[in-house]
Scaffold this motif. Structure first.
Motif, mmCIF file in Angstrom:
data_model
loop_
_atom_site.group_PDB
_atom_site.id
_atom_site.type_symbol
_atom_site.label_atom_id
_atom_site.label_comp_id
_atom_site.label_asym_id
_atom_site.label_seq_id
_atom_site.Cartn_x
_atom_site.Cartn_y
_atom_site.Cartn_z
ATOM 1 N N THR A 1 10.890 -26.197 16.853
ATOM 2 C CA THR A 1 11.259 -27.608 16.724
ATOM 3 C C THR A 1 10.320 -28.365 15.789
ATOM 4 N N THR B 1 16.824 -21.328 8.639
ATOM 5 C CA THR B 1 17.885 -21.125 9.625
ATOM 6 C C THR B 1 17.416 -20.205 10.744
ATOM 7 N N LEU B 2 16.684 -19.172 10.394
ATOM 8 C CA LEU B 2 16.194 -18.203 11.378
ATOM 9 C C LEU B 2 15.237 -18.838 12.374
ATOM 10 N N SER C 1 17.375 -19.110 4.344
ATOM 11 C CA SER C 1 17.534 -18.086 5.387
ATOM 12 C C SER C 1 16.407 -18.165 6.407
ATOM 13 N N ASN D 1 18.888 -29.971 5.887
ATOM 14 C CA ASN D 1 18.061 -29.196 6.806
ATOM 15 C C ASN D 1 17.077 -30.138 7.486
ATOM 16 N N ARG E 1 14.746 -21.972 13.124
ATOM 17 C CA ARG E 1 15.408 -22.975 13.947
ATOM 18 C C ARG E 1 16.240 -22.299 15.051
ATOM 19 N N LYS E 2 16.925 -21.235 14.701
ATOM 20 C CA LYS E 2 17.729 -20.499 15.681
ATOM 21 C C LYS E 2 16.848 -19.954 16.801
ATOM 22 N N ASN E 3 15.617 -19.565 16.461
ATOM 23 C CA ASN E 3 14.704 -19.015 17.455
ATOM 24 C C ASN E 3 13.983 -20.077 18.268
ATOM 25 N N GLY E 4 14.220 -21.342 17.965
ATOM 26 C CA GLY E 4 13.699 -22.399 18.815
ATOM 27 C C GLY E 4 12.543 -23.200 18.282
ATOM 28 N N SER F 1 8.429 -16.957 14.959
ATOM 29 C CA SER F 1 9.162 -18.118 15.460
ATOM 30 C C SER F 1 9.534 -17.951 16.927
ATOM 31 N N GLN F 2 9.830 -16.731 17.365
ATOM 32 C CA GLN F 2 10.068 -16.525 18.791
ATOM 33 C C GLN F 2 8.805 -16.830 19.594
ATOM 34 N N ASN G 1 10.827 -13.842 12.145
ATOM 35 C CA ASN G 1 11.608 -13.679 13.377
ATOM 36 C C ASN G 1 10.674 -13.515 14.571
#
Length: 671
Positions: A463, A455-456, A452, A485, A458-461, A415-416, A412
């Motif tokens: 690419t 998904t995490l 999981s 995916n 990708r959600k945080n951006g 990835s941010q 988390n």
């Protein structure tokens, strides 16, 4: 031919580099950041809530946002004399009208204000400096003038001495930056140590505590993204470079990796240590991995490892990688670059700064990045390159669930951070976890965690392509799994020497298997009708034996000579596995200086490497393991180039699996 997809072999036949089982556990809570705010100040040391809020609002206006950092000439601090909170607030307003400069955030100011703000409430030593006595003011100005003259004299003398001692530049003479054996840190010249907040001094945010500051922005900042510091980064970046004319600049799209496969190399043993790569670090009794190394070093661990980070990989490394015709770099690092937990001996977050600097050097020379999390909490495989050799505690055992969540928390943050615009172009691959040992772990648990994590991020951006490991299950296992995916990529690490059936191939068979077996597997894997789909090969080497000292664990012996033993009778190899399978098998020649290699052996080693490169380009490309070693030539791209056993340019090779290898005249099969 024994393809990788054959029925699951014994664990010893599928391992990457190590086997060992030793009882261990990891528990506790995350260790607090060394610069986290505390609540221990007394009332006499802090402002009232209203006044502090006003200061915070002013400070927030001046806080530099991520990547807007530009070095500024430090200003001399004006001595503060205060009577009450109103004067402090009024002076803060006046300072705000001056030219903006970096300030400390409110939280850090609360921690570090005891020295700067003591006496603001009644009873402080500054109280009577603003009393009505004229004589006191006169004395103050006289003393102040004398001090100013003395300071000017000291500065003049220091400058003269500095110029006399160095014809290059005036450098800081701080004892923290010029202590014995440390680099000169010349870009700290002009930066005042007093500009570093008291609470940050000596922490990983303090550039005066860094072993080396070359190519870092040393302007102090405590800004974070994803709660990870941007320390050392400059505000601008340039993606216009490419490593060679065969590939696009970083700013341009790479296109399809199926059409233009990656040609890369790992920086193994740099930020995640391995005994066989840097044996000089693993000389103490019982030192077998990074856990035992940092435990044995104790208070010297940080300085020892930072010197290694600074010297093992430099900007020249990336220059040489680009010159070798490579275009990607895989950088392994471990979770302690982000966080440590109670009981961990690892060096906290020092490697983070070097990871960021390494990425900037790669950018400077046109190299794209494969980001590889090599060690997660609990160890995902129990091998020493995960940090701690022994029991697998990731998704497994007493702390398995805890370590699974910790690993997601780490991603988390990562990835941010790496979703920032700064990394959009250069980050081509984002790895979730290196080599989870799914021959031991629960397969469903690993797949669920992988979903999981994907998904995490990708959600945080993120690419970039997201990478997961094949878990040593074989490539055909993944047909139909984790579909839907977009940008998820399967990673396989191919080595003949850790497989009991393949290490015994003679030299001709090894080359032909690399050409036929591995190319066939690559073709099957990238086709969703027969395999997972997108597949890269992020580790391989040209070694034809497992003879490199400490390769199989410190002091574990080798399969080649038949003395492999990591304390588990089910994986021990008690008779030689070289092609002759007798007492003639010897590691002496394989471990000898490459200047002693025969012409035939050098011919084989280069052909074997090029055969693998050709096969893996049937997939999405390859990453050689690794760039640098202290001694193990057949595991070092750098040493292999020097020895003449690798192509001078990775994109221009002598052998492409045609014609089929037919033999190597006079080459013994015992090394």
């Amino acid at each position: 031919m024994a393809p990788r997809e054959s029925p699951r072999p014994k664990p010893r036949e599928r391992s990457h580099r190590h086997h060992h089982d030793k009882k261990r556990s990891q528990g506790g809570t995350p260790r607090k950041s060394r610069h986290a705010a505390t609540s221990s100040q007394s009332d006499s040391q802090v402002l009232s809530a209203d006044s502090l809020a006003q200061l915070d609002r002013l400070n927030q206006r001046e806080t530099v946002r991520p990547h807007e950092i530009t070095p500024k000439k430090p200003r001399r601090k004006r001595q503060r004399e205060v009577v009450d909170e109103k004067i402090v607030v009024e002076r803060s307003r006046k300072q705000h009208k001056r030219k903006k400069r970096r300030v400390v955030s409110g939280a850090l100011l609360e921690e570090g204000n005891s020295q700067k703000l003591r006496g603001i409430r009644g009873g402080g030593k500054y109280d009577d400096e603003y009393s009505d006595g004229g004589s006191r003011k006169k004395k103050f100005w006289i003393i102040g003038g004398i001090i100013l003259v003395i300071v000017i004299i000291i500065i003049v003398v220091a400058v003269v001495v500095s110029k006399k001692n160095s014809g290059k530049s005036s450098i800081s003479t701080s004892s923290s930056t010029l202590s014995a054996g440390k680099p000169a840190n010349s870009n700290l010249a002009g930066i005042s140590e007093s500009s570093i907040p008291a609470a940050a001094k000596g922490t990983d945010l303090d550039p005066f505590s860094w072993y080396d500051t070359y190519d870092f922005n040393v302007t102090y900042t405590n800004d974070t993204v994803g709660d990870l510091p941007i320390m050392g980064l400059n505000s601008t970046w340039d993606d216009s470079q490419s490593p060679n004319s065969n590939v696009p600049a970083i700013s341009s799209s790479w296109g399809s990796y199926a059409d233009r496969p990656a040609r890369g190399v790992n920086l193994g043993g740099w930020l995640s240590l391995e005994p066989f790569i840097t044996p000089s670090l693993f000389t103490g009794s019982g030192v077998i991995d990074e856990w035992t190394l940092t435990s044995s070093l104790g208070s010297n661990a940080q300085s020892t490892l930072e010197k290694h980070y600074d010297t093992f990989v430099t900007e020249q490394t990336f220059i040489d990688i680009a010159d070798a015709g490579l275009d990607h770099v895989r950088i392994p690092f471990s979770y302690w670059a982000v966080v440590t937990y109670d009981g961990d001996p690892y060096v906290y977050r020092t490697s983070w700064r070097y990871l960021l600097r390494g990425i900037e050097w790669a950018r400077k020379h046109g190299l794209r990045i494969n980001l590889d999390v090599h060690g997660l909490p609990g160890s995902q495989n129990g091998w020493n390159h995960s940090g701690r050799q022994g029991t697998i505690g990731w998704l497994n055992g007493t702390d398995g669930t805890t370590n699974a969540q910790r690993s997601l928390d780490i991603h988390n943050q990562l990835s941010q951070f790496f979703a920032q615009d700064r990394y959009k172009n250069i980050l081509s691959f984002y790895g979730l976890v290196n080599e989870p040992k799914m021959t031991v772990l629960n397969e469903t648990a690993v797949m669920d965690w992988t979903q999981s994590a994907f998904t995490l991020v990708r959600k945080n951006g993120i690419t970039a392509n997201v990478v997961f490991g094949d878990g040593f299950l074989g490539l055909t296992k993944w047909q139909g799994e984790l579909q839907g995916n977009s940008g998820l990529v399967l990673d396989a690490h191919q080595y003949v020497i850790f497989n009991a059936d393949q290490i015994s191939y003679n030299h001709t068979e090894k080359v032909n298997y690399a050409c036929s077996g591995w190319s066939e597997q690559a073709e099957q894997s990238i086709n969703v009708a027969t395999g997972f789909g997108p597949t890269i090969f992020a580790e391989f080497s040209q070694a034809d034996t497992d003879c490199a000292p400490n390769l199989n664990n410190v002091g574990a012996g080798t399969r080649w000579e038949g003395n492999f033993n990591v304390g588990d009778s089910s994986t021990a190899v008690t008779s030689p596995d070289c092609p002759t399978k007798n007492s003639q098998c010897s590691c002496t020649s394989a471990n000898a200086d490459p200047s002693t290699y025969s012409t035939a052996y050098k011919q084989f080693l280069q052909m074997f490497a090029e055969a693998q490169m050709t096969s893996f380009e049937e997939g999405w490309g390859w990453f050689y393991w690794t760039w640098a070693t202290e001694d193990a030539t057949q595991w070092s791209y750098q040493l292999g180039l020097a020895a003449g056993i690798l192509p001078a340019k990775a994109y221009s090779r002598d052998y492409n699996c045609t014609p089929t290898a037919t033999g190597f005249s006079g080459l013994p099969e015992t090394y």
